[in-house]
Design an enzyme around this catalytic site. Structure first.
Site, PDB file in Angstrom:
ATOM      1  N   LYS A  74      73.751   0.419  -3.491  1.00 45.07           N
ATOM      2  CA  LYS A  74      73.699  -0.422  -4.696  1.00 45.07           C
ATOM      3  C   LYS A  74      72.491  -0.187  -5.600  1.00 45.07           C
ATOM      4  O   LYS A  74      72.243  -0.953  -6.527  1.00 45.07           O
ATOM      5  CB  LYS A  74      73.794  -1.940  -4.380  1.00 45.07           C
ATOM      6  CG  LYS A  74      74.849  -2.365  -3.402  1.00 45.07           C
ATOM      7  CD  LYS A  74      76.102  -1.570  -3.464  1.00 45.07           C
ATOM      8  CE  LYS A  74      77.036  -1.973  -4.582  1.00 45.07           C
ATOM      9  NZ  LYS A  74      78.216  -1.060  -4.615  1.00 45.07           N
ATOM     10  N   HIS A  83      73.419   7.592   1.423  1.00 43.64           N
ATOM     11  CA  HIS A  83      72.523   6.454   1.626  1.00 43.64           C
ATOM     12  C   HIS A  83      71.634   6.692   2.853  1.00 43.64           C
ATOM     13  O   HIS A  83      70.853   5.819   3.221  1.00 43.64           O
ATOM     14  CB  HIS A  83      73.314   5.159   1.855  1.00 43.64           C
ATOM     15  CG  HIS A  83      74.144   4.734   0.687  1.00 43.64           C
ATOM     16  ND1 HIS A  83      73.694   4.775  -0.611  1.00 43.64           N
ATOM     17  CD2 HIS A  83      75.393   4.227   0.628  1.00 43.64           C
ATOM     18  CE1 HIS A  83      74.645   4.329  -1.427  1.00 43.64           C
ATOM     19  NE2 HIS A  83      75.688   3.992  -0.697  1.00 43.64           N
ATOM     20  N   SER A  88      73.860  -7.376  -5.681  1.00 45.54           N
ATOM     21  CA  SER A  88      74.913  -6.380  -5.850  1.00 45.54           C
ATOM     22  C   SER A  88      75.652  -6.137  -4.533  1.00 45.54           C
ATOM     23  O   SER A  88      76.884  -6.088  -4.493  1.00 45.54           O
ATOM     24  CB  SER A  88      74.292  -5.074  -6.363  1.00 45.54           C
ATOM     25  OG  SER A  88      75.279  -4.097  -6.540  1.00 45.54           O
TER      26      SER A  88
HETATM   27  P1  A3P Z   1      75.886  -4.340  -9.816  1.00 46.82           P
HETATM   28  O1  A3P Z   1      76.611  -4.870  -8.618  1.00 46.82           O
HETATM   29  O2  A3P Z   1      74.577  -5.039 -10.038  1.00 46.82           O
HETATM   30  O3  A3P Z   1      76.730  -4.315 -11.039  1.00 46.82           O
HETATM   31  P2  A3P Z   1      75.628   2.263  -5.953  1.00 46.82           P
HETATM   32  O4  A3P Z   1      76.367   3.298  -6.709  1.00 46.82           O
HETATM   33  O5  A3P Z   1      74.315   2.741  -5.453  1.00 46.82           O
HETATM   34  O6  A3P Z   1      76.450   1.629  -4.891  1.00 46.82           O
HETATM   35  O7  A3P Z   1      75.223   1.117  -7.014  1.00 46.82           O
HETATM   36  C1  A3P Z   1      76.169   0.209  -7.518  1.00 46.82           C
HETATM   37  C2  A3P Z   1      75.514  -0.636  -8.587  1.00 46.82           C
HETATM   38  O8  A3P Z   1      75.273   0.170  -9.752  1.00 46.82           O
HETATM   39  C3  A3P Z   1      76.392  -1.785  -9.043  1.00 46.82           C
HETATM   40  O9  A3P Z   1      75.489  -2.802  -9.504  1.00 46.82           O
HETATM   41  C4  A3P Z   1      77.143  -1.112 -10.174  1.00 46.82           C
HETATM   42  O10 A3P Z   1      77.787  -1.986 -11.052  1.00 46.82           O
HETATM   43  C5  A3P Z   1      75.996  -0.370 -10.848  1.00 46.82           C
HETATM   44  N1  A3P Z   1      76.427   0.686 -11.759  1.00 46.82           N
HETATM   45  C6  A3P Z   1      77.427   1.587 -11.589  1.00 46.82           C
HETATM   46  N2  A3P Z   1      77.541   2.373 -12.651  1.00 46.82           N
HETATM   47  C7  A3P Z   1      76.605   1.977 -13.538  1.00 46.82           C
HETATM   48  C8  A3P Z   1      76.231   2.395 -14.851  1.00 46.82           C
HETATM   49  N3  A3P Z   1      76.873   3.395 -15.456  1.00 46.82           N
HETATM   50  N4  A3P Z   1      75.228   1.751 -15.461  1.00 46.82           N
HETATM   51  C9  A3P Z   1      74.575   0.732 -14.856  1.00 46.82           C
HETATM   52  N5  A3P Z   1      74.873   0.285 -13.621  1.00 46.82           N
HETATM   53  C10 A3P Z   1      75.874   0.904 -12.965  1.00 46.82           C
END
Ligand code: A3P
Length: 296
Positions: free
Chosen positions: A42, A92, A122
């Site tokens: 996240k 991860h 998140s």
């Molecule tokens: P939120 O739950 O706060 O929206 P990961 O890819 O490491 O699992 O991270 C997921 C998080 O990054 C989620 O956060 C997701 O919505 C956010 N995310 C994904 N794409 C994004 C983008 N283009 N810009 C900003 N945040 C993004």
């Protein structure tokens, strides 16, 4: 206790358990031009992946089905054999668990971090949305678990500290360190940083085009389009009777792309939870030089 995420990961038969798979991944063959995106769950893993992929591909186009979600821990190494070079891989895992050869060959690593209060929010929503109607855990219970326990296969603090330690003690590592908050604040600046690190040629227009394509809104819509089938599969693995098929796809899309904001933690933490979080953070991170901008 143990974690709820992903609900039936090890029994669902979709992929190997990351805790077991680590032994295979460590011995995985690497190519010199492999690029590895590393982050705690996240923190912005897939966002960074998409940007990196566009830069290397020299096209601001979303990757086709499956690639950016193909994280090392959920696959056996052979599955990456037919990927064309340069491969952009995702994980991860902590540094000591990534393929040894990637370190020996000095592969480029992009390490992305995000303030842990937003990470917690998140991750909570991710678990909840993924698990569908079976999810029973409360936010308060989740905060305690996040602070004191293990998520998926790692704990936030253990992970952050182990990375910090590894980077400090291995100055030879080819690592670009990024922050979610910085990417949100100035995507052009940060994407340019990535382009320089990757040593790719770029124009200002191209960087701007990537920034636009990788904005939260655009990326969410684009992802739903190219990964429709995959989202449907996820929804089938984690069914929720309350949703129609189309709503199920949306549910999965909303699971991976929830809000994409900095500071959403303020909408979730109570004063008590926040004070508890700060106390644990201060204690566990007392030797850390990390300074997150929690109040953005
Ligand atoms: P939120 O739950 O706060 O929206 P990961 O890819 O490491 O699992 O991270 C997921 C998080 O990054 C989620 O956060 C997701 O919505 C956010 N995310 C994904 N794409 C994004 C983008 N283009 N810009 C900003 N945040 C993004």
């Amino acid at each position: 206790g143990d974690m709820h995420f992903p609900t039936n990961w090890s029994t669902g038969g979709i992929s190997p358990d990351p805790r077991v798979n680590v032994h295979r991944i460590k011995r995985m063959k690497a190519r010199e031009d492999d690029i590895l995106i590393c982050a705690f769950p996240k923190a912005g893993t897939h966002w960074t992946w998409e940007i990196t992929h566009m830069l290397l591909n020299e096209k601001a186009e979303y990757a086709k089905k499956g690639k950016e979600t193909a994280m090392l821990e959920f696959h056996i190494p052979d599955e990456f054999d037919d990927w064309p070079s340069p491969r952009v891989l995702n994980t991860h895992y902590e540094l000591h668990n990534i393929p040894r050869e990637m370190i020996d060959k000095k592969c480029k690593i992009i390490y992305i971090q995000r303030n842990p209060k937003d990470v917690a929010v998140s991750l909570y929503h991710f678990e909840k949305s993924f698990a569908g109607e079976d999810y029973v855990r409360s936010w308060d219970d989740f905060v305690h678990t996040f602070l004191h326990d293990v998520h998926t296969y790692n704990n936030y603090f253990t992970c952050a500290l182990s990375w910090e330690h590894a980077l400090k003690n291995n100055p030879d590592l080819n690592v670009l360190s990024l922050y979610y908050e910085d990417l949100k604040e100035d995507p052009i600046r940060e994407i340019t940083k990535i382009a320089r690190f990757l040593n790719v040629s770029y124009t200002e227009e191209f960087i701007a085009e990537i920034a636009e394509k990788c904005s939260f809104k655009a990326m969410k819509a684009g992802d739903k389009e190219v990964r429709r089938h995959e989202l449907q599969n996820w929804a089938n693995y984690f069914p929720d009777e309350n949703f129609t098929p189309e709503e199920s796809i949306d549910r999965m899309s909303n699971t991976f792309f929830r809000k994409g904001d900095v500071g959403d933690w303020k909408n979730w933490f109570t004063v008590v939870q926040d004070e508890m979080f700060d106390a644990v953070y201060e204690e566990k991170m007392k030797d850390s030089k990390l300074k997150f901008r929690f109040n953005l």
